[in-house]
Design an enzyme around this catalytic site. Structure first.
Site, mmCIF file in Angstrom:
data_model
loop_
_atom_site.group_PDB
_atom_site.id
_atom_site.type_symbol
_atom_site.label_atom_id
_atom_site.label_comp_id
_atom_site.label_asym_id
_atom_site.label_seq_id
_atom_site.Cartn_x
_atom_site.Cartn_y
_atom_site.Cartn_z
ATOM 1 N N ARG A 246 0.829 -1.206 0.000
ATOM 2 C CA ARG A 246 0.000 0.000 0.000
ATOM 3 C C ARG A 246 0.866 1.260 0.000
ATOM 4 O O ARG A 246 0.517 2.258 -0.622
ATOM 5 C CB ARG A 246 -0.978 0.003 1.178
ATOM 6 C CG ARG A 246 -1.990 1.151 1.117
ATOM 7 C CD ARG A 246 -3.155 0.979 2.066
ATOM 8 N NE ARG A 246 -4.202 0.117 1.561
ATOM 9 C CZ ARG A 246 -5.254 0.543 0.851
ATOM 10 N NH1 ARG A 246 -5.398 1.828 0.568
ATOM 11 N NH2 ARG A 246 -6.155 -0.300 0.432
ATOM 12 N N GLU B 194 -9.684 5.595 7.138
ATOM 13 C CA GLU B 194 -8.257 5.908 7.111
ATOM 14 C C GLU B 194 -7.877 7.231 6.452
ATOM 15 O O GLU B 194 -6.985 7.930 6.946
ATOM 16 C CB GLU B 194 -7.500 4.779 6.403
ATOM 17 C CG GLU B 194 -7.572 3.457 7.132
ATOM 18 C CD GLU B 194 -7.194 2.302 6.230
ATOM 19 O OE1 GLU B 194 -6.076 1.799 6.371
ATOM 20 O OE2 GLU B 194 -8.019 1.920 5.365
#
Lengths: 477, 804
Positions: free
Chosen positions: B305, B752
């Protein structure tokens, strides 16, 4: 002589024997009383999740008659002798939430819900204080200040601040009116008039009515620990670094409460809390009072004593440098009688004081500064609020005259730079002779060799000190 | 006004039940973990004799007592309890089981252990030198990076050091294991991943999955820290419970939790960038190095990520990003809100700041010129996904205006010349965060919806509630589908016997996946109820089953089309209301009706009763998988995400020149969250994430001893933001965006992405520093976190050198 701790919990009279009395209040509430609303997170008084309301009717001062938030995780049940407690579980009235609870719901002040009870208690404590003073508004700074002792990891605090600001004090039910009856007051007054002694194999707790009894007891049992507010001992106990077994508490000795002023001289007793002292000093020495704003949390200040902060003798305690600057005297009593120890002779080595065996501190005494004096206190901690100092500094200068060109007398003290609260005697001498900042800075660095630890590196402590002393002279000269 | 969190009213009274609030059973035991104080060592000898003699101690177990002692979220490489060798300080070695918590804790100090120390790898640098890696480096590359770099008019290179952070969920790791009849076990855990917790427990004990149920009612915060890490502690309690046939509770102290569990991965990233005179990035070469700690945990996924977010919001035509996950002797680092994203984004944002400083431009201009854009083919990421529904430019320009960025920048520059005790900085950074698990198979979920006889509902999904409000959102979606108020439904505790094979509640995807599944399950019921309602129009009321079923005089209503097979929650749904309609039947405010027969409307609860009496199923289960995730991990190319959540923040900071203390003066946030189900829940997710990110980039400092034992392991020493650290002025707004057709009801994930907006506080600190005379040439080097000490070092480096 009583052999049971007596207190009120949510309006109900409770007695505790040695087993319950030796528990931390949070554990007693959760595991003995099945009141699990109060949470335990850090067990060191640093997050506020365990906050409960405590009314202690026997103290003097502004908050003596109010329910104020305290940390239940580091407070022994024994220390709550004579108190009236209200927990989060009891704030709802029948099916109606308390206004603080409603505000938290409506403003989204709660997400995961684990810190929430503590915030509700802190907020309710502020509401109680406001109601007692007949105040009708809450401002942002007050809202933040009352919840400085509470940590939240979900909300970012903004909705909690909004909740506080949305509370309409007119609609708030007084917890005191609801839970603190005259009968309760009478009962607590009655039990307060009697000494307390409880004993079991694991736990001995003595709370005499007089100092003489205390001293006699210490003579007999020299290993007894004196417990003030226990904000430090409670942590030590929870972290399993020690066991609290033989304790002497001074909480029933009336003469140790209260602050006295005679002319310029101020004397405060061993049971005076930070909150009370802060109120008292507000107009007398505002520098001290505002310095205490960034000392610990409201919950700690509500129970922690000024003298505890001295007796603890931590090199990073917040008040020792201040009392060094004020040239305070520590008044002790013991088998040899009363002593008055100048505070600069009190801190001997790391966490070692001039207290002799069987001696205890009863008071601390100091004079308010006279004319042509400049006083400044500085504190650096890794987080501005609710944090332990990495470096703290107290500087007091008595000028020869109003021109502030020559120093008559100077005290320059700091915490976090040596094994004890430290006074820079050589730097002081130099400055008295000549107001040469560069030379003073050099000398100051030579006087210390601070350690590096998790709060600050040695270099950072050096630089902070230098910056503070430079700031002081830049500001005042 | 949005509805509050579905359990806010019991949170405020303390009635909401967390693990340790469960009533203690009479025979219940407590469990505490004895852990290593060494980074890397052979266990020469462990002696439990004295510990076992302590009052209240029942038994001590070690890793040898498990049927299988290895677990792992991706690779099964981590012992639940270390047996012969420890690989980090804080690694569990034994569990002490006792009658009371205190007895277990005190006995811990009586365990005698001797180690033979081994060479330890404590830093990323040491790992590089000794080639200590979890897996070989990965690379994503596009274009001709080296050639374009060479030709670029300007080049810069640098490094960014990013420390980890502790999750500091208020409720530390906690589980209770209840042994049941016939060898079964029920685990109540504070876990973001009940399925994995179930599987790890079953495997550790050598039980089939069918004999282990994991129940998660709620967590007192998770933030990624309970995605993988809840499982081993559950396994410890389960081991003791099965061996002793008594319930066993493990509730870690905050100190032990912080010492043992992994954190956000530290990263040390290097970059080379080539750019033109206007600041346009032509070529970028980034090498990411992360510290995984001792075991793999989720670190390889986290790295992935990070690599996929090293572009952040910017089109970089030629780009190479490599990711190397280092194995060190630290606690095993793990997921933390944002996963790898913040580390990739912080890196590219530092690159932007440096380019702007070099060209003496306002960084906002450099940002704008590099943004992804539909114009000029600048909308393809380095991993080959097109950035659709791109509002980045709009977000930045709108916030620039509403936050008064230009004016404040000028004011700040003037202020900084005035010789005050503080200096100020301002910065505006965007975020583009990819939503979906990058591992395709995790993008699946299931839900069970039950309609009871009285017309109230129970919903069960694989989602776990940790404060984020996933259950509130799901119940709002489901009840609105039935035209009911939210409190007509209750979302039940997450249980692996109701919802199995679920994914962790992570990657911000909780509502996306589980909400879609719940909605699909509801629609199955709704379709049947709709057909029934339609048929009832034709039947006289006196012949309805509620009047006749007991008599058996009437034929049952048979549905012609009782099945619905649909994977798209937006299909058949009206875009405006988000609700699906079948047979033209409407569900509104507790009533069900056909618009042409308003006189024949029926109350929802009576329709439900009719359905029951006509033997029509009132419960259903649905499965949902996110479509279109085609990311090839070998080539590093493809559609890694369903969509992107985008936002921007503008932060102004003040730095104290005497102490280095940082104060956030003002923060403005503008985010595109699509069309929120519950706007307030979303906004306060943004606020919470930003402040959590602010802690990471400023005050939160992990301080270890030379063995890697964490010393800042409690709030007295580890400083998360307090209420006084919130920005003096804090404005959060959402952009109206009705066009995210990819996700359920046009919503966008929020968990997030806003954490990454706190990077603007860090770049604002840099902005303040770079205005100091000694940074005319070079760019200030301040790591994350920019603690006061780090900031003061940057303000007056020369004053520090004397004392080093």
């Amino acid at each position: 002589m009583r052999n049971r701790v007596v207190f009120y919990l949510n309006g109900v009279r409770k007695e505790a024997g040695p087993r319950e009395a030796s528990m931390m209040l949070a554990e007693y509430l959760r595991y003995d009383q099945c009141l699990t609303g109060t949470k335990i997170v850090c067990a060191e008084g640093d997050c506020g999740a365990c906050s409960v309301l405590r009314l202690f009717p026997h103290a003097e001062g502004t908050d003596a008659g109010n329910y104020v938030p305290v940390n239940s995780c580091i407070t022994l049940v024994a220390q709550l002798d004579g108190s009236s407690l209200v927990t989060v579980d009891a704030l709802k009235n029948k099916n109606e939430l308390h206004e603080t609870q409603k505000a938290m719901v409506q403003c989204h002040g709660s997400q995961c819900g684990f810190c929430t009870p503590g915030f509700v208690v802190a907020l309710t404590g502020m509401v109680e204080e406001k109601l007692s003073r007949n105040e009708s508004t809450i401002d942002v700074q007050e809202a933040k200040n009352c919840m400085t002792g509470n940590l939240c990891r979900c909300t970012g605090y903004q909705p909690i601040i909004n909740a506080a600001l949305s509370i309409d004090l007119k609609n708030c039910e007084s917890v005191k009116e609801r839970y603190y009856s005259e009968k309760q007051d009478a009962e607590l007054t009655k039990i307060f008039s009697e000494s307390l002694m409880m004993e079991s194999d694991e736990f001995t707790f003595f709370a005499p009515k007089t100092l003489n009894e205390a001293i006699d007891y210490l003579k007999l049992y020299p290993d007894t620990k004196i417990i003030g507010s226990g904000t430090d001992l409670g942590v030590v106990h929870n972290k399993r670094k020690a066991t609290l077994t033989n304790l002497l508490s001074l909480h029933l000795i009336t003469s140790l409460y209260g602050i006295e002023q005679k002319g310029n001289e101020i004397t405060l007793g061993a049971r005076v809390t930070h909150t009370e002292f802060r109120h008292f000093m507000k107009d007398k020495l505002p520098e001290f009072s505002s310095y205490l704003d960034i000392f610990a949390s409201p919950q700690i200040k509500n129970i922690g004593t000024i003298i505890g902060n001295i007796a603890n003798a931590s090199p990073i305690g917040d008040t020792p440098p201040v009392f060094l600057a004020l040239q305070a005297s520590v008044i002790t009593t013991g088998p040899q009688g009363k002593r008055e120890i100048p505070i600069e002779k009190f801190f001997l080595a790391y966490r070692k004081t001039a207290l002799q065996h069987g001696e205890l501190i009863t008071h601390i005494k100091f004079n308010l500064p006279e004319k042509n004096t400049t006083l400044r206190f500085y504190k650096y901690s890794n987080r501005k609020d609710l944090d332990i100092s990495a470096v703290n500094v107290a500087i007091r200068v008595n000028w020869k005259d109003e021109n502030k060109k020559e120093i008559k007398e100077i005290i320059f003290a700091a915490g976090g730079v040596a094994a004890t609260p430290f006074r820079f005697l050589k730097t002081e001498e130099l400055l008295k002779k000549n107001l040469d900042i560069e030379a003073a800075v050099k000398e100051m660095h030579k006087e210390i060799s601070p350690i590096s630890d998790l709060r600050a590196s040695s270099a950072y402590r050096h630089v902070l000190l230098e910056n503070y002393i430079r700031k002081f002279f830049a500001e005042v000269v | 006004m949005s509805l509050p969190h579905d359990y806010a009213h019991t949170h405020v009274t303390g009635e909401s039940e967390f693990i340790d609030d469960r009533p203690m059973m009479k025979n219940e035991l407590h469990c505490d973990v004895f852990f290593s104080s060494r980074a890397h060592a052979l266990i020469k000898r462990v002696d439990f004799t004295e510990a076992l003699k302590m009052p209240g101690v029942v038994q001590i177990f070690t890793g040898h007592d498990f049927a299988h002692n290895l677990w792992g979220a991706i690779f099964r490489d981590q012992p639940i309890l270390a047996t012969d060798k420890v690989n980090y300080a804080g690694e569990g070695i034994a569990i002490i089981v006792a009658e009371t918590r205190e007895a277990a804790q005190r006995a811990k100090y009586k365990i005698i252990i001797e180690y033979t120390d081994l060479e330890a790898v404590m830093t990323i640098d040491e790992a590089k030198k000794t080639q200590s890696f979890i897996i070989p480096a990965r690379k994503i590359e596009r274009g001709d990076v080296d050639h374009i770099m060479k030709e670029a008019p300007h080049k810069l290179q640098g490094k960014i050091v990013i420390q980890g952070a502790d999750h500091f969920y208020l409720e530390s790791q906690a589980s209770i294991a209840y042994p049941l009849e016939d060898g079964q076990i029920e685990i109540h855990s504070s876990s973001q991943h009940p399925t994995e917790t179930q599987h790890v427990v079953a495997h550790a004990l050598g039980l089939p999955d069918k004999d282990v149920v994991c129940v998660v009612k709620r967590m007192g915060g998770g933030f990624g820290g309970k995605e993988s890490q809840a499982a081993p502690f559950a396994a410890m309690a389960a081991l003791a419970a099965t061996k002793l046939k008594r319930p066993v509770r493990i509730c870690l102290t905050k100190d032990d939790d912080m010492i043992m569990t992994g954190k956000r991965n530290p990263f040390e990233n290097e970059y080379k960038v080539g750019f033109d005179q206007e600041g346009r990035i032509l070529s970028l070469d980034v090498s990411l190095f992360s510290d995984a700690g001792a075991y793999a945990d989720l670190s390889t996924s986290i790295m992935e990520r990070a690599m996929l977010h090293s572009d952040n919001a910017y089109f970089i035509p030629h780009m190479r990003v490599t990711g190397q996950v280092c194995r060190t002797n630290h606690h095993s680092h793990t997921a933390f809100r944002g996963f790898g994203g913040p580390k990739g984004v912080a890196t590219i944002e530092k690159v932007i700041e440096e380019i702007a400083h070099f060209l003496k431009k306002d960084p906002i201009e450099v940002r704008k010129i590099n943004l992804y854009s539909d114009e000029g083919n600048r909308n393809l990421t380095h991993y080959g996904q097109i950035v659709k529904n791109n509002v980045l430019h709009k977000l930045i320009t709108e916030l620039e205006t509403s936050a008064d960025y230009k004016k404040r920048r000028l004011e700040i520059e003037t202020f900084n010349q005035s010789g005050e005790d503080t200096i100020r900085g301002i910065s505006l950074t965007p975020v583009k965060f990819g939503i979906s698990f990058t591992t395709r198979f995790l993008n699946q979920g299931n839900a069970l919806v039950i309609v009871h006889n009285d017309g109230t509902l129970q919903i069960s999904t694989g989602a776990t509630e940790m404060g984020q409000g996933v259950n509130a959102r799901i119940s709002e979606m489901v009840t609105s589908e039935f035209g009911l108020p939210r409190d007509a439904a209750r979302v039940m505790p997450t249980r692996t016997d109701k919802n199995a094979n679920t994914s962790p509640t992570a990657a911000s995807s909780g509502t996306d996946i589980n909400g879609a599944a719940a909605l699909l399950a509801s629609r199955k019921i709704k379709k049947r109820l709709s057909e029934l309602a339609l048929k009832l129009l034709e039947i006289p009321k006196e012949k309805w089953a509620s009047k006749t079923a007991g008599l058996g005089t009437q034929a049952e209503v048979e549905l012609d089309d009782p099945h619905l097979n649909e994977n798209d929650p937006n299909k058949a749904a009206d875009w405006a209301s988000g609700c699906a309609t079948y047979f033209d039947i409407q569900f509104k405010e507790g009533w069900v009706f056909h618009p042409d027969h308003l006189d024949k409307k029926i109350e929802f609860k009576y329709l439900v009763l009719e359905a029951y009496l006509n033997r029509i199923s009132l419960s259903d289960y649905a499965f949902y998988k996110i479509p279109g995730i085609e990311f090839n991990k070998m080539t590093g190319q493809g559609d890694a995400f369903l969509y992107f959540t985008m936002g921007t923040a503008c932060t102004e900071v003040s730095l104290d020149k005497c102490t280095g203390e940082v104060k956030v003066l003002r923060t403005d946030i503008l985010m595109d969250l699509g069309r929120p189900v519950n706007e307030d829940l979303d906004i306060w997710q943004v606020s919470g994430a930003y402040i959590q990110g602010l802690g990471w980039v400023t005050t939160e400092n992990l301080f270890y001893n030379d063995q890697g034992l964490l010393l800042s392991h409690a709030p007295s020493t580890y400083k998360i933001p307090s209420i006084q650290d919130t920005p003096r002025e804090f404005n959060i707004r959402l952009l109206v965006n009705d066009e995210n057709y990819a996700n359920v009801r046009g919503t966008k994930a929020v968990g997030e992405p806003p954490l990454l907006l706190a990077i603007s506080a860090w770049t604002a600190i840099n902005d303040a520093l770079k205005q100091l005379p000694h940074y005319k040439g070079a760019f200030p080097e301040v790591r994350i976190p920019a603690t006061s000490e780090n900031v003061l070092r940057a303000i007056m480096p020369e004053r520090f050198t004397a004392w080093e």
